[in-house]
Write an enzyme that holds these catalytic residues in place. Structure first.
Site, PDB file in Angstrom:
ATOM      1  N   TYR A 118       0.818  -1.213   0.000  1.00  0.00           N
ATOM      2  CA  TYR A 118       0.000   0.000   0.000  1.00  0.00           C
ATOM      3  C   TYR A 118       0.855   1.268   0.000  1.00  0.00           C
ATOM      4  O   TYR A 118       0.396   2.337  -0.372  1.00  0.00           O
ATOM      5  CB  TYR A 118      -0.936   0.032   1.219  1.00  0.00           C
ATOM      6  CG  TYR A 118      -2.043  -1.000   1.186  1.00  0.00           C
ATOM      7  CD1 TYR A 118      -2.221  -1.833   0.097  1.00  0.00           C
ATOM      8  CD2 TYR A 118      -2.914  -1.137   2.255  1.00  0.00           C
ATOM      9  CE1 TYR A 118      -3.221  -2.795   0.067  1.00  0.00           C
ATOM     10  CE2 TYR A 118      -3.924  -2.089   2.236  1.00  0.00           C
ATOM     11  CZ  TYR A 118      -4.076  -2.913   1.140  1.00  0.00           C
ATOM     12  OH  TYR A 118      -5.073  -3.855   1.117  1.00  0.00           O
ATOM     13  N   LYS A 154       2.875 -15.520   2.460  1.00  0.00           N
ATOM     14  CA  LYS A 154       2.755 -16.213   1.170  1.00  0.00           C
ATOM     15  C   LYS A 154       4.184 -16.530   0.750  1.00  0.00           C
ATOM     16  O   LYS A 154       4.642 -16.134  -0.327  1.00  0.00           O
ATOM     17  CB  LYS A 154       2.026 -15.280   0.173  1.00  0.00           C
ATOM     18  CG  LYS A 154       1.670 -15.918  -1.151  1.00  0.00           C
ATOM     19  CD  LYS A 154       0.501 -16.873  -1.087  1.00  0.00           C
ATOM     20  CE  LYS A 154       0.257 -17.489  -2.444  1.00  0.00           C
ATOM     21  NZ  LYS A 154      -0.688 -18.619  -2.397  1.00  0.00           N
ATOM     22  N   ASP A 184      -3.772 -17.995   1.570  1.00  0.00           N
ATOM     23  CA  ASP A 184      -4.942 -18.610   0.929  1.00  0.00           C
ATOM     24  C   ASP A 184      -5.571 -19.654   1.843  1.00  0.00           C
ATOM     25  O   ASP A 184      -6.795 -19.745   1.980  1.00  0.00           O
ATOM     26  CB  ASP A 184      -4.577 -19.200  -0.445  1.00  0.00           C
ATOM     27  CG  ASP A 184      -3.240 -19.918  -0.452  1.00  0.00           C
ATOM     28  OD1 ASP A 184      -2.458 -19.765   0.515  1.00  0.00           O
ATOM     29  OD2 ASP A 184      -2.947 -20.642  -1.414  1.00  0.00           O
ATOM     30  N   ASP A 196      -5.787  -6.480   5.788  1.00  0.00           N
ATOM     31  CA  ASP A 196      -6.949  -5.717   5.345  1.00  0.00           C
ATOM     32  C   ASP A 196      -8.090  -6.679   5.019  1.00  0.00           C
ATOM     33  O   ASP A 196      -9.233  -6.534   5.463  1.00  0.00           O
ATOM     34  CB  ASP A 196      -6.523  -4.926   4.086  1.00  0.00           C
ATOM     35  CG  ASP A 196      -7.576  -3.934   3.630  1.00  0.00           C
ATOM     36  OD1 ASP A 196      -8.626  -3.833   4.287  1.00  0.00           O
ATOM     37  OD2 ASP A 196      -7.342  -3.266   2.606  1.00  0.00           O
ATOM     38  N   ASP A 244     -11.450  -8.108   7.779  1.00  0.00           N
ATOM     39  CA  ASP A 244     -12.860  -7.948   7.413  1.00  0.00           C
ATOM     40  C   ASP A 244     -13.568  -9.303   7.376  1.00  0.00           C
ATOM     41  O   ASP A 244     -14.713  -9.433   7.788  1.00  0.00           O
ATOM     42  CB  ASP A 244     -13.001  -7.271   6.038  1.00  0.00           C
ATOM     43  CG  ASP A 244     -13.090  -5.756   6.168  1.00  0.00           C
ATOM     44  OD1 ASP A 244     -12.887  -5.251   7.299  1.00  0.00           O
ATOM     45  OD2 ASP A 244     -13.359  -5.082   5.163  1.00  0.00           O
TER      46      ASP A 244
END
Ligand code: NAD
Length: 350
Positions: free
Chosen positions: A135, A185, A217, A241, A245
């Site tokens: 980001y 990852k 994943d 992020d 959620d």
């Protein structure tokens, strides 16, 4: 213990008032001072994060925030939008660690879209790095290469950034179930190979906490398959992020979810995960529990008052067990109450 209270807009003033009443009931030596942030600050001072609020927030040990925003300010230029105030205060305070618990009280298990037996009693904490990763990494942009548009971003973490967020996760785990699951990852991304290496290094300083690793994943799948296997999850900005959620939605009730954002010295900004709910503002029906639970997090993480934090959380559990429900979590047969009455019930339980 200086607390800057920023009620904000919409239901913000209603819900923070209840959290403040709860804090005052505890008879701690707290100094509370109110300031303006968001739309109300734009109206009063022409700036969503005015100088007076900047000073107040800097001088305080912790900030308790309601929520900001609403349709009244949606057409303002970007720098005069309430949300801009929120971004600026987070940046100003150097908040790099975002802590979001996802707790599903057994009494509210029907609010989740998952089967009650999968989620009832869920209690996990997601620790998300907030100021680095893809980001913020450079170079970034969209440009023409070989006659076509190409978009690119840079995923980057330094070992000091990884180390400090891992430490927050291990410290938090010590106050809970003593398990940290680090999400990466590493099978395809070098940045997260480094993340995993540093996580293993930090773990050596916390022999009482169990560290495990999971690929992102798989973590996304495990969160809906068997979320109760987790205690503390720690991950980078982008994975966090998305996963925070996902975890929040396991509980199904947005009015119940607190959050904390911390700096290096555990100064924190504490706020509910929901917004200013303009559709129900001023009606006295908003659920104040997310804000009350945010105040509990403040006592735990900034002031190290674990027992006082647990008292508040215990009072919330009692109130739910006694059947008190605001409209957003109401089920037939329960006692429907407004914002103020819910605050009263928590105070009585305390
Ligand atoms: P929202 O979270 O405000 O509301 C979504 C839905 O949940 C609404 O139906 C609302 O009534 C309900 N809800 C939320 N909190 C509740 C509570 N405590 N009790 C009962 N019901 C509750 O999200 P939105 O509608 O997308 O956004 C509304 C405004 O809030 C926008 O201006 C947005 O920018 C702002 N916002 C602010 C923050 C923040 O301050 N951190 C976060 C998200 C959105």
């Amino acid at each position: 213990m200086k607390i800057c209270v920023l009620p904000g807009d919409g239901i913000g003033p209603e819900i923070t008032a209840e959290a403040v009443r709860v804090l005052k009931t505890l008879d701690l030596k707290l100094e509370l001072e109110e300031g303006l942030l968001g739309g109300c600050a734009v109206d009063a001072a022409g700036d969503p994060f005015p100088e007076a609020t900047q000073k107040l927030a800097k001088e305080a040990d912790a900030v308790l925030l309601g929520a900001v925003g609403g349709p009244k300010w949606d057409n303002h230029p970007r720098e005069l939008r309430p949300e801009r105030g929120l971004l600026r205060i987070r940046k100003d305070l150097g908040l790099f660690a975002n802590l979001r618990p996802a707790i599903l009280y057994p009494e509210l298990a029907n609010a989740s879209t998952l089967k009650p037996e999968v989620v009832a009693g869920l209690d996990i904490l997601i620790v998300r790095e907030l100021t680095g990763d893809i980001y913020f990494g450079t170079p970034r942009g969209i440009e023409i290469r070989h006659g076509e548009r190409v978009g690119f971003n840079t995923m980057i973490y330094s070992e000091s950034e990884i180390r400090r967020i891992l430490k927050v996760a291990f410290e938090a785990a010590r106050k809970r179930g003593k398990k940290v699951c680090s999400i990466d990852k590493m099978n395809v991304l070098e940045t997260t190979q480094l993340w995993r290496d540093v996580a293993n290094e930090v773990a050596r300083d916390y022999p009482d906490v169990e560290l495990s690793h999971m690929l992102v994943d798989n973590a996304a799948m495990q969160l809906v398959k068997n979320p109760k296997q987790f205690d503390v999850i720690v991950t980078g900005n982008m994975f966090g992020d998305i996963l925070s959620d996902e975890a929040a939605m396991l509980t199904g009730s947005i009015g119940m979810l607190p959050s904390a954002s911390l700096d290096e010295k555990n100064k924190g900004l504490y706020e509910p995960s929901h917004g200013s709910a303009p559709d129900i503002a001023g009606k006295g029906i908003a659920n104040p529990l997310a804000t009350i639970l945010s105040a509990a997090m403040m006592l735990r993480y900034t002031f190290n008052l674990e027992e006082a934090a647990r008292r508040i959380e215990g009072a919330v559990k009692k109130v739910l067990a006694a059947g008190y429900r605001t409209a957003d979590i109401y089920e037939p047969g329960m006692k429907k109450v407004g914002t103020r009455e819910m605050g009263d019930a928590v105070i009585a339980a305390l």
